[in-house]
Scaffold this active site. Structure first.
Site, PDB file in Angstrom:
ATOM      1  N   HIS A  92      24.241  27.678 -43.379  1.00 12.21           N
ATOM      2  CA  HIS A  92      25.430  26.926 -42.745  1.00 12.21           C
ATOM      3  C   HIS A  92      26.635  25.963 -43.735  1.00 12.21           C
ATOM      4  CE1 HIS A  92      28.500  24.452 -40.318  1.00 12.21           C
ATOM      5  NE2 HIS A  92      28.749  25.145 -39.630  1.00 12.21           N
ATOM      6  N   GLU A 163      33.313  30.895 -42.387  1.00 10.02           N
ATOM      7  CA  GLU A 163      33.771  29.957 -41.789  1.00 10.02           C
ATOM      8  C   GLU A 163      34.557  29.370 -42.841  1.00 10.02           C
ATOM      9  OE1 GLU A 163      31.107  28.688 -37.702  1.00 10.02           O
ATOM     10  OE2 GLU A 163      30.071  27.335 -40.134  1.00 10.02           O
ATOM     11  N   SER A 208      37.039  26.540 -35.568  1.00  9.71           N
ATOM     12  CA  SER A 208      37.961  25.478 -34.512  1.00  9.71           C
ATOM     13  C   SER A 208      38.326  26.296 -34.076  1.00  9.71           C
ATOM     14  CB  SER A 208      38.958  25.163 -35.259  1.00  9.71           C
ATOM     15  OG  SER A 208      38.463  23.660 -35.758  1.00  9.71           O
ATOM     16  N   GLY A 230      31.805  22.590 -31.416  1.00  6.59           N
ATOM     17  CA  GLY A 230      32.055  21.625 -31.076  1.00  6.59           C
ATOM     18  C   GLY A 230      32.285  21.474 -29.262  1.00  6.59           C
TER      19      GLY A 230
HETATM   20  C1  PEP Z   1      31.132  25.854 -36.657  1.00  8.46           C
HETATM   21  O1  PEP Z   1      30.372  23.953 -37.468  1.00  8.46           O
HETATM   22  O2  PEP Z   1      29.443  26.218 -37.348  1.00  8.46           O
HETATM   23  C2  PEP Z   1      31.763  25.626 -36.679  1.00  8.46           C
HETATM   24  C3  PEP Z   1      32.144  26.580 -36.487  1.00  8.46           C
HETATM   25  O3  PEP Z   1      32.027  24.103 -36.022  1.00  8.46           O
HETATM   26  P1  PEP Z   1      33.659  23.781 -35.171  1.00  8.46           P
HETATM   27  O4  PEP Z   1      33.815  24.660 -33.748  1.00  8.46           O
HETATM   28  O5  PEP Z   1      33.305  22.660 -34.206  1.00  8.46           O
HETATM   29  O6  PEP Z   1      34.737  24.033 -35.834  1.00  8.46           O
END
Ligand code: PEP
Length: 246
Positions: A92, A163, A208, A230
Site C-alpha cells: 500500500h 491506486e 476515493s 474510507g
Molecule cells: C486505500 O487506502 O486503499 C483507499 C483507496 O482509500 P480511500 O478509498 O479512502 O481513498
C-alpha cells in the site's frame, strides 16, 4: 469475464465495538453473490473478525516475508492464516511511503504470502508529480515489474490494486479515460508476463471510491473490482459499492 472483487481497507481503524459493523457488512454482502467481498482489518482484529463472520473473507493489511523469526512487531503469512485471514494487502502506498517499502520488499512479501496460501492484493500507483509530468503509465508499470512475484498460478490468488496516491482519501478521482488507460496497460503487462495465469489476475481500482462514483468506475474495461478505504468503514457506504459491482 472475471468476477468483481470489492475489498475494504480499514487501515488503522477498528475496535471490538466495530465487530458489529463487520457483521453487518458480511450479512448484507450475501445479497450480492456475484461479487467477492473482503475486509482487510488491523492485524489485532483479524481473529475476532474472522470468528464473528464465518465464510466471509477477512484480510490483513501487510505481511512479513519471513515465516518466523526475530522481526519485532511483524506478522507472517502463516500467522495471518492461523488467525483466520484468507488474504492480505501488500505494498500500500501508505506503507511504501511511511515505512519506505521498496518494490523488492513488496515482491518478497507477495511471494511469501502466495506460497503460504494467502491471497494478495498488491498495490501500485503514481504520485501527483509523476501524473503531471505525463509519466504515470511508465512509472506504474515499472513499479509493477519490480513488485510482481516471479510466478503465480498456485492456489492463492493475486490481485493488483491500481491506486493513484493523489486519489487516496482526497475525494479526487482520475478520469474514466485515465483509469481505462492504466488498467489496459497493467492488463497487457500481466498477459505478457504470465500468459493465461495473468489473465486470471483481477485489477482493482482504488482511490476515493464512493457509492456515487462506483458504478461508473466498475463500467470501465479492465476494472475488475475496487479497493476501498474510507467508504468501507460503514455498511451504509460500503454495501452500495458492492451493489454497484454486482
Ligand atoms: C486505500 O487506502 O486503499 C483507499 C483507496 O482509500 P480511500 O478509498 O479512502 O481513498
Amino acid at each position: 469475464m472475471l468476477r468483481k472483487l470489492v475489498a475494504g481497507n480499514w487501515k488503522m481503524h477498528g475496535l471490538s465495538g466495530d465487530l458489529d459493523e463487520i457483521r453487518q457488512i458480511a450479512d448484507q454482502s450475501r445479497a450480492y453473490p456475484a461479487v467477492d467481498v473482503a475486509l482487510c482489518v488491523p492485524a489485532i482484529l483479524i481473529e475476532r473478525a474472522a470468528r464473528s463472520v464465518p465464510g466471509f473473507a477477512i484480510g490483513g493489511q501487510d505481511v512479513h516475508y519471513a515465516e518466523k523469526g526475530a522481526h519485532t512487531g511483524c506478522e507472517s503469512a502463516v500467522m495471518l492464516l492461523d488467525a483466520g485471514a484468507s488474504l492480505t494487502i501488500v505494498g500500500h502506498s501508505e506503507r511504501r511511503e511511511a515505512q519506505r517499502e521498496t518494490d523488492q520488499l513488496v515482491k518478497e512479501k507477495a511471494q511469501a504470502a502466495l506460497a503460504a496460501g494467502l491471497g494478495v492484493i498488491l498495490c501500485i500507483g503514481e504520485s501527483l508529480d509523476v501524473r503531471e509530468q505525463g509519466a504515470a503509465v511508465q512509472t506504474v508499470l515499472a513499479q509493477l515489474d519490480g513488485s510482481l512475484p516471479d510466478s503465480i498460478g498456485g492456489e492463492a490468488e493475486l490481485a493488483i490494486a491500481y491506486e493513484p496516491i493523489w486519489a487516496i482519501g482526497t475525494g479526487k478521482v482520475p478520469t474514466v479515460s485515465e483509469i481505462a488507460e492504466m488498467h489496459a496497460a497493467i492488463r497487457r503487462r500481466l498477459d505478457d508476463r504470465f500468459g493465461a495465469d495473468g489473465r486470471k489476475v483481477r485489477i482493482l481500482y482504488g482511490g476515493s471510491v464512493k457509492p456515487s462514483n462506483a458504478a461508473e468506475i466498475f463500467s470501465i474495461a479492465d476494472v475488475n473490482g475496487a479497493l476501498v478505504g474510507g467508504a468501507s468503514l460503514k455498511a451504509a457506504d460500503f454495501i452500495p459499492i458492492v451493489a454497484a459491482a454486482s
